[in-house]
Design a protein around this motif. Structure first.
Motif, PDB file in Angstrom:
ATOM      1  N   GLN A  79       0.826  -1.210   0.000  1.00  0.00           N
ATOM      2  CA  GLN A  79       0.000   0.000   0.000  1.00  0.00           C
ATOM      3  C   GLN A  79       0.858   1.257   0.000  1.00  0.00           C
ATOM      4  OE1 GLN A  79      -2.599  -0.404   3.355  1.00  0.00           O
ATOM      5  NE2 GLN A  79      -3.703  -2.149   2.491  1.00  0.00           N
ATOM      6  N   ALA A  82       2.342   1.713  -3.436  1.00  0.00           N
ATOM      7  CA  ALA A  82       1.311   2.171  -4.362  1.00  0.00           C
ATOM      8  C   ALA A  82       1.021   3.657  -4.160  1.00  0.00           C
ATOM      9  CB  ALA A  82       0.037   1.352  -4.160  1.00  0.00           C
ATOM     10  N   ALA A  83       1.010   4.101  -2.896  1.00  0.00           N
ATOM     11  CA  ALA A  83       0.765   5.519  -2.613  1.00  0.00           C
ATOM     12  C   ALA A  83       1.883   6.389  -3.173  1.00  0.00           C
ATOM     13  CB  ALA A  83       0.626   5.734  -1.105  1.00  0.00           C
ATOM     14  N   GLN A  85       3.825   5.682  -5.694  1.00  0.00           N
ATOM     15  CA  GLN A  85       3.726   5.696  -7.152  1.00  0.00           C
ATOM     16  C   GLN A  85       2.613   6.629  -7.615  1.00  0.00           C
ATOM     17  OE1 GLN A  85       6.010   4.052  -9.199  1.00  0.00           O
ATOM     18  NE2 GLN A  85       5.049   5.511 -10.595  1.00  0.00           N
ATOM     19  N   ARG A  86       1.507   6.667  -6.876  1.00  0.00           N
ATOM     20  CA  ARG A  86       0.411   7.572  -7.246  1.00  0.00           C
ATOM     21  C   ARG A  86       0.842   9.028  -7.124  1.00  0.00           C
ATOM     22  NH1 ARG A  86      -2.686   3.959  -4.139  1.00  0.00           N
ATOM     23  NH2 ARG A  86      -2.792   5.476  -2.436  1.00  0.00           N
ATOM     24  N   VAL A  87       1.620   9.333  -6.082  1.00  0.00           N
ATOM     25  CA  VAL A  87       2.120  10.715  -5.907  1.00  0.00           C
ATOM     26  C   VAL A  87       2.995  11.103  -7.089  1.00  0.00           C
ATOM     27  CG1 VAL A  87       3.658  12.169  -4.534  1.00  0.00           C
ATOM     28  CG2 VAL A  87       1.967  10.724  -3.393  1.00  0.00           C
ATOM     29  N   ASN A  89       3.078   9.722 -10.084  1.00  0.00           N
ATOM     30  CA  ASN A  89       2.254   9.771 -11.301  1.00  0.00           C
ATOM     31  C   ASN A  89       1.451  11.064 -11.366  1.00  0.00           C
ATOM     32  OD1 ASN A  89       3.200   7.252 -12.016  1.00  0.00           O
ATOM     33  ND2 ASN A  89       1.364   6.148 -11.371  1.00  0.00           N
ATOM     34  N   THR A  90       0.946  11.486 -10.217  1.00  0.00           N
ATOM     35  CA  THR A  90       0.193  12.746 -10.178  1.00  0.00           C
ATOM     36  C   THR A  90       1.092  13.917 -10.539  1.00  0.00           C
ATOM     37  OG1 THR A  90      -1.302  11.906  -8.464  1.00  0.00           O
ATOM     38  CG2 THR A  90      -1.159  14.302  -8.712  1.00  0.00           C
ATOM     39  N   LYS A  93       1.804  14.032 -14.159  1.00  0.00           N
ATOM     40  CA  LYS A  93       0.628  14.458 -14.933  1.00  0.00           C
ATOM     41  C   LYS A  93       0.628  15.970 -15.157  1.00  0.00           C
ATOM     42  CE  LYS A  93      -3.383  14.653 -12.867  1.00  0.00           C
ATOM     43  NZ  LYS A  93      -4.675  14.266 -12.213  1.00  0.00           N
ATOM     44  N   GLU A 123      -3.564  14.951  -3.902  1.00  0.00           N
ATOM     45  CA  GLU A 123      -4.303  14.243  -4.948  1.00  0.00           C
ATOM     46  C   GLU A 123      -3.862  12.775  -5.071  1.00  0.00           C
ATOM     47  OE1 GLU A 123      -4.751  14.325  -9.807  1.00  0.00           O
ATOM     48  OE2 GLU A 123      -4.497  16.239  -8.747  1.00  0.00           O
ATOM     49  N   GLY A 124      -2.560  12.527  -4.934  1.00  0.00           N
ATOM     50  CA  GLY A 124      -2.055  11.174  -5.147  1.00  0.00           C
ATOM     51  C   GLY A 124      -2.224  10.239  -3.973  1.00  0.00           C
ATOM     52  N   ALA A 125      -2.116  10.773  -2.742  1.00  0.00           N
ATOM     53  CA  ALA A 125      -2.145   9.892  -1.570  1.00  0.00           C
ATOM     54  C   ALA A 125      -3.079  10.366  -0.465  1.00  0.00           C
ATOM     55  CB  ALA A 125      -0.730   9.753  -1.000  1.00  0.00           C
TER      56      ALA A 125
END
Length: 223
Positions: A79, A82-83, A85-87, A89-90, A93, A123-125
């Motif tokens: 988890q 994944a958090a 990576q989302r940060v 990726n955001t 973007k 936004e990402g996490a």
């Protein structure tokens, strides 16, 4: 009389043959027992080797508690990854989004450095960071994750920098005024924004550049 002697002779002969047959059977029984003993002696090392192999295999196999521990620990680590990576990726973007000092925190049309970091984590996490880079630096230090060696940082860590030309030593890194921050991407790269001329949100290399010379400390905000 002759008949009696004949029967006696036949009976004696039968007893002799029977005794001989029993003796032969006993010898065969002894011989078979000897063969069984030899076979058991030959099989004993094989049985011992099989036992040793089984015991070694049992020692190499993790017990159930190890699997249970992994089952508990791995989801949390997954988890967290994944958090992070989302940060990242955001942040990617918004690559190319124009820079504006003191940008409006309620929009994504422009960013300054701390606004960009704040928005990427929100936004990402779902992590709400303070509004400016100095407060964000204090946030990292309060979490106990601060590290003054940028090469020891991990992807997703926030990096903090001084103004150009400020003399930095090993003892004053936490006392120098923070004027810039960004997100470490791993592999010696930083995702950040710092001027209109640079093109807004971008990725830069750290080693051998002003970012390495200006680096103060960095650390994680994701538990």
């Amino acid at each position: 009389m002759r008949t009696y002697r004949w029967l006696t002779l036949v009976g004696a002969l039968g007893l002799t043959m029977l005794s001989s047959a029993c003796g032969s059977s006993g010898e065969e029984g002894d011989h078979e027992g000897h063969q069984v003993g030899q076979l058991q002696e030959k099989q004993a090392p094989m049985r011992q080797a099989a036992t040793n192999h089984m015991q070694a295999k049992q020692l190499q196999t993790p017990n159930r508690s190890s699997y249970q521990m992994n089952a508990v620990n791995n989801p949390a680590a997954g988890q967290r990854s994944a958090a992070i990576q989302r940060v990242i990726n955001t942040g990617m973007k918004y690559r190319g989004t124009p820079y504006e000092f003191g940008s409006n925190r309620s929009t994504t049309r422009t960013f300054d450095c701390s606004d960009f970091v704040k928005h990427a984590f929100a936004e990402g996490a779902g992590i709400k960071l303070p509004a400016d880079s100095r407060q964000q630096g204090a946030y990292v230090r309060n979490m106990g994750t601060a590290n003054t060696n940028w090469r020891a940082l991990k992807a997703g860590d926030v990096m903090f920098f001084s103004s150009p030309g400020v003399k930095i030593t090993g003892t004053n890194r936490y006392k120098i005024r923070i004027t810039h921050d960004g997100i470490y991407m791993g592999d010696g790269r930083i995702l950040h924004t710092y001027s209109k001329e640079s093109g807004g949100v971008r990725v830069d290399t750290i080693a051998g550049t002003q970012w390495e010379r200006r680096f103060l400390f960095g650390g994680s905000v994701i538990r």
